[in-house]
Design a protein around this motif. Structure first.
Motif, short mmCIF file in Angstrom:
data_model
loop_
_atom_site.label_atom_id
_atom_site.label_comp_id
_atom_site.label_asym_id
_atom_site.label_seq_id
_atom_site.Cartn_x
_atom_site.Cartn_y
_atom_site.Cartn_z
N GLU A 111 -10.64 22.40 24.48
CA GLU A 111 -11.25 21.70 23.36
C GLU A 111 -10.69 20.28 23.25
OE1 GLU A 111 -13.51 20.62 20.20
OE2 GLU A 111 -13.72 22.50 21.33
N PHE A 112 -9.39 20.12 23.44
CA PHE A 112 -8.78 18.79 23.37
C PHE A 112 -9.26 17.92 24.53
CE2 PHE A 112 -5.09 15.83 23.85
CZ PHE A 112 -5.16 15.26 22.60
N GLU A 172 -15.13 12.89 25.45
CA GLU A 172 -16.11 12.36 24.51
C GLU A 172 -15.72 10.96 24.05
OE1 GLU A 172 -18.16 16.09 22.17
OE2 GLU A 172 -16.18 15.42 21.49
N GLN A 173 -14.45 10.79 23.74
CA GLN A 173 -13.95 9.51 23.23
C GLN A 173 -14.03 8.43 24.29
OE1 GLN A 173 -10.03 9.25 21.08
NE2 GLN A 173 -9.46 8.05 22.88
N TYR A 175 -18.36 23.53 26.94
CA TYR A 175 -17.39 23.41 28.03
C TYR A 175 -17.05 24.81 28.53
CZ TYR A 175 -13.85 24.79 24.58
OH TYR A 175 -13.15 25.46 23.64
N LYS A 221 -12.12 18.15 26.02
CA LYS A 221 -13.48 17.78 25.67
C LYS A 221 -13.50 16.57 24.74
CE LYS A 221 -15.83 19.89 22.35
NZ LYS A 221 -16.56 18.88 21.53
N GLN A 222 -12.63 16.58 23.75
CA GLN A 222 -12.58 15.48 22.79
C GLN A 222 -12.17 14.17 23.46
OE1 GLN A 222 -9.96 16.81 19.66
NE2 GLN A 222 -11.25 18.59 19.17
N SER A 281 -21.58 12.92 23.68
CA SER A 281 -21.33 14.22 23.07
C SER A 281 -21.32 15.31 24.14
CB SER A 281 -22.42 14.54 22.03
OG SER A 281 -22.38 13.61 20.96
N ASN A 302 -5.92 25.60 22.92
CA ASN A 302 -6.69 24.43 22.48
C ASN A 302 -6.87 23.40 23.60
OD1 ASN A 302 -7.96 22.88 20.30
ND2 ASN A 302 -6.23 21.48 20.53
N GLY A 327 -3.27 19.42 24.92
CA GLY A 327 -3.96 20.25 23.94
C GLY A 327 -3.29 21.61 23.78
#
Length: 259
Positions: free
Chosen positions: A47-48, A54-55, A64, A50-51, A60, A44, A37
């Motif tokens: 945030e990356f 989530e995936q 973070y 976290k994504q 959800s 980033n 990220g």
């Protein structure tokens, strides 16, 4: 956090778990998501990551926080250390130093008060003896430290000490990456005051005792793979952490009543 029941759970994901990383990176260790990220865009990483989580786990993640070692040590020291029970006496002779060498650390079984440096060592050690040399053992120790620090942060000696609070906030401002806005902190604090900390549900996703993960090799690297390649079992564990715990508790209560 499950607000309707005031329940709290801590779920530790091992850093060596192999997962798909979007953006053409293929399957990589989940702890590499942060660095990828950052490569895409500076700042980033969290945030990356976290994504990616989530995936993989189909859940959800609303908030973070990424806190570095310096802030961790400063906060623990500012609240006067943390109280933890060390389950096993252990020694780690290959604990990494900042200059890429090694030093020896050790802890004795029993109730301990750990300052910032010792708390960080306790949470980071992964090559100790006496059953404390795995990432899974480390994750359990990390959960102990998190809960112990929570106790100190919410104690009367901290909450009503403006100097301590200001010092902690300043340290976090310098050493934290988070998507929590300052105006949201008061709301999170209101929720946190009513949580059932005495019955916190803790789970370390592991390969121990025929767990959902299996140890494997990726090239020369030791990794962990989901026993179920579709991640269905891991998703079930995470998404049902409260329901399954409540079901087990209810069953135990019925058996006790019958006895």
């Amino acid at each position: 956090i499950k607000p309707s029941t005031k329940q709290l759970s801590l779920i530790s994901i091992p850093r060596d778990l192999i997962v798909p990383i979007p953006g053409g990176y293929g399957y990589r260790k989940i702890n590499s998501a942060d660095s990828y990220g950052e490569i895409q865009q500076k700042g980033n990483g969290a945030e990356f990551a976290k994504q990616v989580v989530e995936q993989v786990f189909n859940i959800s993640i609303h908030y973070y926080a990424r806190i570095d070692f310096k802030a961790f040590k400063e906060i623990v020291d500012r609240v006067g250390g943390v109280e933890v029970y060390v389950d096993n006496t252990f020694t780690d002779n290959t604990f990494p130093t900042e200059d890429y060498l090694y030093r020896t650390i050790s802890f004795k079984k029993g109730q301990q008060t750990l300052d910032g440096q010792n708390a960080l060592d306790f949470a980071r050690s992964r090559h100790g003896n006496n059953n404390e040399g795995s990432d899974f053992a480390r994750a359990r120790r990390q959960q102990k430290i998190i809960l112990a620090l929570k106790d100190k942060l919410f104690s009367v000696n901290t909450i009503f000490n403006l100097n301590k609070i200001n010092d902690i906030i300043e340290s976090l401002n310098r050493n934290i990456s988070t998507n929590v806005e300052w105006w949201e902190i008061s709301q999170l604090y209101k929720i946190s005051k009513d949580l059932d900390y005495e019955n916190t549900i803790t789970r370390v996703i592991s390969a121990e005792n025929n767990g959902p993960l299996v140890e494997s090799m990726l090239g020369d690297a030791s990794v962990l793979q989901a026993r179920d390649p579709s991640f269905t079992e891991l998703r079930r564990i995470v998404n049902n952490i409260f329901d399954e715990h409540n079901s087990i508790t209810d069953s135990a209560s019925k058996n006790t009543d019958q006895t």
